[in-house]
Design a protein around this motif. Sequence first.
Motif, PDB file in Angstrom:
ATOM      1  N   LEU A   1      -5.879  10.359   6.133  1.00 56.76           N
ATOM      2  CA  LEU A   1      -6.958   9.493   5.502  1.00 56.76           C
ATOM      3  C   LEU A   1      -7.304   8.406   6.697  1.00 56.76           C
ATOM      4  N   ILE A   2      -6.182   7.882   7.202  1.00 58.77           N
ATOM      5  CA  ILE A   2      -6.374   6.783   8.506  1.00 58.77           C
ATOM      6  C   ILE A   2      -7.438   7.372   9.578  1.00 58.77           C
ATOM      7  N   LYS A   3      -7.444   8.690   9.734  1.00 59.88           N
ATOM      8  CA  LYS A   3      -8.266   9.315  10.580  1.00 59.88           C
ATOM      9  C   LYS A   3      -9.896   9.009  10.316  1.00 59.88           C
ATOM     10  N   ILE A   4      -9.897   8.750   9.170  1.00 60.08           N
ATOM     11  CA  ILE A   4     -11.360   8.698   8.643  1.00 60.08           C
ATOM     12  C   ILE A   4     -11.790   7.103   9.143  1.00 60.08           C
ATOM     13  N   PRO A   5     -12.885   7.014   9.871  1.00 54.86           N
ATOM     14  CA  PRO A   5     -13.302   5.759  10.447  1.00 54.86           C
ATOM     15  C   PRO A   5     -13.416   4.881   9.267  1.00 54.86           C
ATOM     16  N   GLY A   6     -13.010   3.586   9.393  1.00 55.29           N
ATOM     17  CA  GLY A   6     -13.011   2.553   8.429  1.00 55.29           C
ATOM     18  C   GLY A   6     -11.995   2.594   7.524  1.00 55.29           C
ATOM     19  N   VAL A   7     -11.110   3.438   7.522  1.00 54.22           N
ATOM     20  CA  VAL A   7     -10.023   3.541   6.823  1.00 54.22           C
ATOM     21  C   VAL A   7      -8.530   3.404   7.713  1.00 54.22           C
ATOM     22  N   GLY A   8      -8.135   2.174   7.213  1.00 54.03           N
ATOM     23  CA  GLY A   8      -6.762   1.627   7.955  1.00 54.03           C
ATOM     24  C   GLY A   8      -5.507   2.034   6.916  1.00 54.03           C
ATOM     25  N   LYS A   9      -4.569   1.438   7.356  1.00 60.30           N
ATOM     26  CA  LYS A   9      -3.161   1.491   6.544  1.00 60.30           C
ATOM     27  C   LYS A   9      -3.442   1.182   5.303  1.00 60.30           C
ATOM     28  N   SER A  10      -3.954  -0.133   5.052  1.00 59.01           N
ATOM     29  CA  SER A  10      -3.959  -0.475   3.651  1.00 59.01           C
ATOM     30  C   SER A  10      -5.009   0.246   2.581  1.00 59.01           C
ATOM     31  N   ILE A  11      -6.013   0.568   3.081  1.00 57.35           N
ATOM     32  CA  ILE A  11      -7.053   1.230   2.485  1.00 57.35           C
ATOM     33  C   ILE A  11      -6.534   2.625   2.155  1.00 57.35           C
ATOM     34  N   ALA A  12      -5.603   3.287   3.163  1.00 54.01           N
ATOM     35  CA  ALA A  12      -5.170   4.781   3.055  1.00 54.01           C
ATOM     36  C   ALA A  12      -4.007   4.643   1.763  1.00 54.01           C
ATOM     37  N   ASP A  13      -3.262   3.570   1.955  1.00 49.22           N
ATOM     38  CA  ASP A  13      -2.102   3.251   0.620  1.00 49.22           C
ATOM     39  C   ASP A  13      -2.932   3.489  -0.866  1.00 49.22           C
ATOM     40  N   HIS A  14      -4.061   2.654  -0.808  1.00 46.56           N
ATOM     41  CA  HIS A  14      -4.692   2.289  -2.092  1.00 46.56           C
ATOM     42  C   HIS A  14      -5.339   3.677  -2.551  1.00 46.56           C
ATOM     43  N   ILE A  15      -5.966   4.513  -1.567  1.00 42.99           N
ATOM     44  CA  ILE A  15      -6.405   6.017  -1.871  1.00 42.99           C
ATOM     45  C   ILE A  15      -5.424   6.685  -2.040  1.00 42.99           C
TER      46      ILE A  15
END
Length: 584
Positions: free
Chosen positions: A55-69
Amino acid sequence: MRNREVAELLYEAADILEYQQVEWKPRAYRRAAQMIENLGEDIENIYAREGKAGLIKIPGVGKSIADHIAEYLETGKVEKFEKLKGKAPSGAAELMEIRGLGAKKMKKLADTLGIRTLSDLKNAIAAHRLRRLEGFGEKTEENLAKAIEQYEKSHSRIALGKALPIADEIIFTLKARCKDTTSKVDLSKIIYTGSLRRLKETIGDIDILAEAEKGEALKVMNCFVSLPDVDQVILKGSTKSSVILKEGTAIDLRVVPPESYGAALQYFTGSKEHNIELRNIAIKKGYKLSEYGLYIKESGKQIAGSSEEEIYKALGLAYIPPELRENRGEIKAAAKNALPKLIEQSDLRGDLHVHTNYSEGKDSLKTMIERAEALGYEYIAITDHSRSQKIARGLEIEKLKAQWKEIDKLSKCFRIKILKGSEVDILKDGTLDFPDEILKELDIVLGSIHSGFALPEKEMTERIVTALENRYLDILAHPSGRLLGKREPYAVNYERVFEAAAANGKLIEINSQPSRLDLNDELILRAKTFGIKFCISTDSHSAADLTFMRYGVGQARRGWLEKEDVVNTYPYTRLKEVLKKLKE
DNA sequence: GCCGTTTTCGGCCCGACTGTTTTCAGTCG
């Protein structure tokens, strides 16, 4: 495919954060949402395969948003977002749609007047309670009242097939008026931009661009706001005006000087996300990009602006056709000079989905053939409905055979090759609506679903996969079954459908009917990665419908398709080989 | 909250129009 769902979740969170006046986070959430929407790969697959790291590899997605997803994919909700929901008015999403009402004003209205829904707002306006607030006034109140009226009249987007003819008409009239008013305006430079130029399936409003020297700009604006179809003038300046037509469509006109025409065309064509990326590239190179041109940041010297081509070139990019400008990877491809050579309408040699008055078409077999030949086509497939389609007067076997006889007769009178076809219903169990001995006599067999739309995803997927495994089926027609603004696509697992189509070499239709545009651009992109070939067809129900091809080609271009991806660009003999091979 | 061949901290696209303002905030695209 849950990408849309995840994106919606993030957009919603962004709206609430924006309402709370949180800085920057809304932008980060929206950027992540946008990238996920346009990913082209199922986010669930990525997560299943690579976990949060993927998920973090997706541009614009960092650790925090990855957690949410991750939390959302596993539990169906995000604790943090659930708590956020209580922090904004219940009607916030709808209120944000009102032109002139943003996060700041909405918060003020909620905090001072307790406005939480659209009907609260309407009541407050009726009682003239807004005009007394600080930062508001009589005019703001009036404008909001008008904006609500406009919202309620037509808050949905306009279909491409409706917007394009309106734009053509308005531009035609505007040119005529300008010609009478001033000789100093280059009429050929009056064109539509925006999502319409990108041929998006639906359009919010119509954007028009014109070129004029400073002194002439206002004359063009005056012609524009006084056009006979104009109902309201929303705003009018020397470079930008907005009006609403009597039938409800909003139209913006921008007028720019010649040295900025290309920059403005680029800018107003969008998409917004594409432009933001472009501007970031400009910044990295020490430039500044605006709708007036590309400038060296230090000196302010313009280095490009009169044409789109020179702007892309100056940024080190190949020219990107409008249909690709969605920030779906086209900028990276342009940097590597690896853009697809997109299919053109002139590449098409025939139409493979056409109805006549044998079933629900309006025109006769002869008329349809005549018109197709007049369009310069090399071949046409006649594909009336099969027998189960009672509403559409589907053909019984005897009637189908009678049609074959007429086709044989007409074939002798025309240059164009006529394929005997049928749009055969895929029945609930996945079998086709004609027996094999009939199917094998046909030159081309389209399979489509016209009933049992509400089947659960698993059964619908099985139904379509079964049909795709039938050796006599050539093309899966209007694969999602959606009717724009009227009927949602049926529930189906596209990964499995595309796998089955690829495994059996079946073709997938891009249906050009303005109400369908099916497959849509995102799924075309996805299907292409499976190695699937397509056809672009009009599903014509009258001779006039044959011109719908432009809309299907637009969607194919938005789906990055090249000539070779589309079988009805092939010469007749090659097309026949493809169809023959399918039945072996 | 994300991101980085000028940065791991300090940025985050840019400009027009309107209304309520005496210099700017809010909104839009």
